[in-house]
Design a protein around this motif. Sequence first.
Motif, mmCIF file in Angstrom:
data_model
loop_
_atom_site.group_PDB
_atom_site.id
_atom_site.type_symbol
_atom_site.label_atom_id
_atom_site.label_comp_id
_atom_site.label_asym_id
_atom_site.label_seq_id
_atom_site.Cartn_x
_atom_site.Cartn_y
_atom_site.Cartn_z
ATOM 1 N N ASP A 98 3.489 63.538 -4.199
ATOM 2 C CA ASP A 98 3.325 63.681 -5.583
ATOM 3 C C ASP A 98 3.626 65.390 -5.440
ATOM 4 N N ARG A 99 3.173 66.148 -7.040
ATOM 5 C CA ARG A 99 3.711 67.163 -7.273
ATOM 6 C C ARG A 99 2.569 68.098 -8.093
ATOM 7 N N PRO A 100 1.923 68.128 -7.810
ATOM 8 C CA PRO A 100 0.338 68.192 -8.164
ATOM 9 C C PRO A 100 0.561 69.975 -9.505
ATOM 10 N N SER A 101 -0.058 70.619 -10.284
ATOM 11 C CA SER A 101 0.028 71.328 -11.018
ATOM 12 C C SER A 101 0.088 72.772 -10.018
ATOM 13 N N VAL A 102 0.667 73.997 -9.658
ATOM 14 C CA VAL A 102 -0.155 74.682 -8.558
ATOM 15 C C VAL A 102 -0.068 76.039 -9.623
ATOM 16 N N PRO A 103 -0.535 77.175 -8.945
ATOM 17 C CA PRO A 103 -0.492 78.880 -10.042
ATOM 18 C C PRO A 103 0.652 79.497 -9.745
ATOM 19 N N PRO A 104 1.472 79.828 -11.444
ATOM 20 C CA PRO A 104 2.408 80.702 -11.217
ATOM 21 C C PRO A 104 2.558 81.378 -10.057
ATOM 22 N N GLY A 105 3.613 81.403 -9.557
ATOM 23 C CA GLY A 105 4.386 82.431 -8.435
ATOM 24 C C GLY A 105 3.834 81.536 -7.219
ATOM 25 N N THR A 106 3.116 80.592 -7.102
ATOM 26 C CA THR A 106 2.754 79.703 -5.794
ATOM 27 C C THR A 106 3.597 78.103 -5.104
ATOM 28 N N PRO A 107 4.253 78.300 -4.639
ATOM 29 C CA PRO A 107 5.491 77.392 -4.338
ATOM 30 C C PRO A 107 4.737 75.779 -4.220
ATOM 31 N N GLY A 108 5.273 75.032 -5.251
ATOM 32 C CA GLY A 108 4.727 73.326 -5.096
ATOM 33 C C GLY A 108 5.727 72.321 -3.733
ATOM 34 N N ASN A 109 5.177 71.194 -4.334
ATOM 35 C CA ASN A 109 5.750 70.111 -3.000
ATOM 36 C C ASN A 109 6.934 70.227 -2.975
ATOM 37 N N SER A 110 7.727 70.511 -1.491
ATOM 38 C CA SER A 110 8.769 69.864 -1.480
ATOM 39 C C SER A 110 8.995 69.466 0.024
ATOM 40 N N CYS A 111 9.912 68.027 -0.030
ATOM 41 C CA CYS A 111 9.652 67.004 0.609
ATOM 42 C C CYS A 111 11.081 66.994 1.245
ATOM 43 N N ASP A 112 11.665 67.091 2.594
ATOM 44 C CA ASP A 112 12.775 66.195 2.394
ATOM 45 C C ASP A 112 12.917 65.015 3.681
ATOM 46 N N ILE A 113 13.580 64.768 4.247
ATOM 47 C CA ILE A 113 13.709 63.164 5.167
ATOM 48 C C ILE A 113 15.056 62.640 5.839
ATOM 49 N N GLY A 114 14.773 61.741 6.846
ATOM 50 C CA GLY A 114 15.951 61.696 7.374
ATOM 51 C C GLY A 114 15.277 60.268 8.401
ATOM 52 N N ILE A 115 16.285 60.059 9.853
ATOM 53 C CA ILE A 115 15.545 59.342 9.970
ATOM 54 C C ILE A 115 16.336 59.297 11.782
ATOM 55 N N PHE A 116 15.276 58.382 12.915
ATOM 56 C CA PHE A 116 16.217 58.803 14.208
ATOM 57 C C PHE A 116 16.254 57.017 14.761
ATOM 58 N N TYR A 167 8.631 70.939 2.867
ATOM 59 C CA TYR A 167 9.866 72.403 2.967
ATOM 60 C C TYR A 167 8.994 73.055 2.356
ATOM 61 N N GLN A 168 8.031 72.295 1.660
ATOM 62 C CA GLN A 168 6.832 73.420 1.209
ATOM 63 C C GLN A 168 5.697 72.260 0.820
ATOM 64 N N VAL A 169 4.653 73.268 0.704
ATOM 65 C CA VAL A 169 3.345 72.062 0.971
ATOM 66 C C VAL A 169 2.164 72.929 -0.325
ATOM 67 N N ALA A 170 2.197 72.470 -1.291
ATOM 68 C CA ALA A 170 1.511 73.136 -2.108
ATOM 69 C C ALA A 170 -0.309 73.213 -1.345
ATOM 70 N N PRO A 171 -1.159 74.435 -2.323
ATOM 71 C CA PRO A 171 -2.307 74.309 -1.861
ATOM 72 C C PRO A 171 -3.467 72.717 -1.694
ATOM 73 N N GLN A 172 -2.950 72.217 -2.742
ATOM 74 C CA GLN A 172 -3.442 70.869 -2.804
ATOM 75 C C GLN A 172 -2.832 70.268 -1.536
ATOM 76 N N GLY A 173 -2.219 69.707 -0.451
ATOM 77 C CA GLY A 173 -1.563 70.147 0.227
ATOM 78 C C GLY A 173 -0.698 68.539 -0.992
ATOM 79 N N MET A 174 -0.105 67.880 0.199
ATOM 80 C CA MET A 174 1.355 66.489 -0.396
ATOM 81 C C MET A 174 0.541 65.492 0.151
ATOM 82 N N VAL A 323 13.491 80.480 0.443
ATOM 83 C CA VAL A 323 12.784 79.716 1.362
ATOM 84 C C VAL A 323 13.586 79.090 2.635
ATOM 85 N N ALA A 324 13.517 79.523 3.897
ATOM 86 C CA ALA A 324 13.817 79.507 4.903
ATOM 87 C C ALA A 324 15.384 79.756 4.479
ATOM 88 N N CYS A 325 15.722 80.535 4.482
ATOM 89 C CA CYS A 325 17.503 80.382 4.171
ATOM 90 C C CYS A 325 17.379 82.190 4.314
#
Length: 536
Positions: A98-116, A167-174, A323-325
């Motif tokens: 999910d990508r819930p609304s966040v206040p201006p300037g606050t990171p929203g949800n972003s999630c990577d994926i892979g497999i082992f 990668y980033q988690v909104a205040p509401q969680g993911m 972020v993270a760069c």
Amino acid sequence: MDEDALGHPAAPHGTPYDGSDGSRPSLPRRHLLGAGAAAVLAPLVFAAPARAAAAADPTGERTLTVTGHLPTGAPDFVHLPVEVPPGVREIAVSYSYDRPSVPPGTPGNSCDIGIFDERGVDLGGPGFRGWSGGFRTSFAISRSSATPGYLPGPVRAGTWHVVLGPYQVAPQGMDYRVEVALRFGPPGEPYRPSYPAERGRGRGRAWYRGDCHLHTVHSDGRRLPAEVVAGARAAGLDFIVSTDHNTSSSHGDWGPLAGPDLLVITGEEVTTRNGHWLALGVPPGEWVDWRYRARDGVHPRFAGRVRRAGGLVVPAHPHCPYVACQWKFGYREADAVEVWNGPWTFDDESALDGWDARLAESARGGGDTWLPAIGNSDAHSEPQPIGSPHTVVLAEDLTRRDVLAGIRAGRSWIAESAAMELEFTAAGDGRSAGIGERLTVPADAPVDVRLRVSGVPGGTVRILTDEGQMHQHSLPATGADTVTWRTTASLAGYVRAEVRHPRPDGGPGRGNSMGPDLPFGPMAALTNPILLTARG
């Protein structure tokens, strides 16, 4: 078990892992319990339906679904176990969050994926089977093929792990949803990689142009490998380095695309949570783990593996504002640093300033431990141009080993394009030296610095030492000129050159942080230093 050059269990060169040794490294507790309940809850929720797949129809398909919630402060990587029974032909994964609304300037949800795979998720271990970051929402792996970013090979029975990277988690969680399809049937023909040759048709000892930071569809680029090599040839390059994020999956595609006129060197952009680095020249088919932060203290381990394999460690875009760069590991393990990444911007100015400060400190200490600079396009997709900028390397020949040796020694300069030509030398007391070399002369002997340049109409040449800018020269409308300046080894520990474009429309230059009182704009070319040492 024997290890290869990067510390992974050895397999025959150029072949995928076939699982015949039965090895399954254990799942480290730190991956399950890394940051509280989120990492513990996800495997518990997922394990039950995953294990139910053992009863699936051996000729059909079983789809497993898990949903979960990650709070703010979740671990960097969450490993979700999947029990894969015998007879699985292909494993396919899709996910959403999910990508819930966040206040201006606050990171929203972003999630990577892979497999082992069943060999485990140990840091630097052998179980890696692919990563697509946040670029794809689904992927599939079989013995004969895989989605770009993932490694074809046998789908062996055992506990696999889908890896989420919040990668980033909104205040509401993911809130996330992962679906895994286990498809049964004959395994198919094995994948046969075709790795590039380590030698091109060179010109002997000469200057070779190359772009050491490029992306394809195997990570977050949109160019096919064939389109990348076409762009490299069009840009007048002699070599490129393949540096897709966190995967080696493109390595087996380059063989038929390289040729005598274009050397392709295999590599990876290692995107940790505290900065990115280029692993240049890793052995074909090898990968470098990225699942760590500076505080974990493991960066020297992975940098050392790359260097022992003959590769280079190069922090990339160290002052990138995202972020993270930004680079947080220091430069003790580095062989060079990328000071120019794509179009010239304020973060390149910062990277150049930081590099020059370290260079001055090294020169005043009289040592040879200075860090060379390189520049690359970091091109991902159209219209980003391949080869702008690129690094021009003095190498003994057009081979992987010689090109990397030239970069490591600092025998290089950076050009905005192949239209740029440059020669830079220093001479005194009957001796001379070029870029990346050391000139030792009596302390007060005159040293004549000479720069021949072409390709920057109306540009500005700057001659700099450890004292800062010492000479400035305006280029004519033709863009070609020869600039000379005199110093001594007592006054300068090194000398280097920059060539800048004029300021467009009299302004400070697009994306350039230079002040309005300075007459030059973005970079067109810059050199590594010529080192000066006072004798006696």
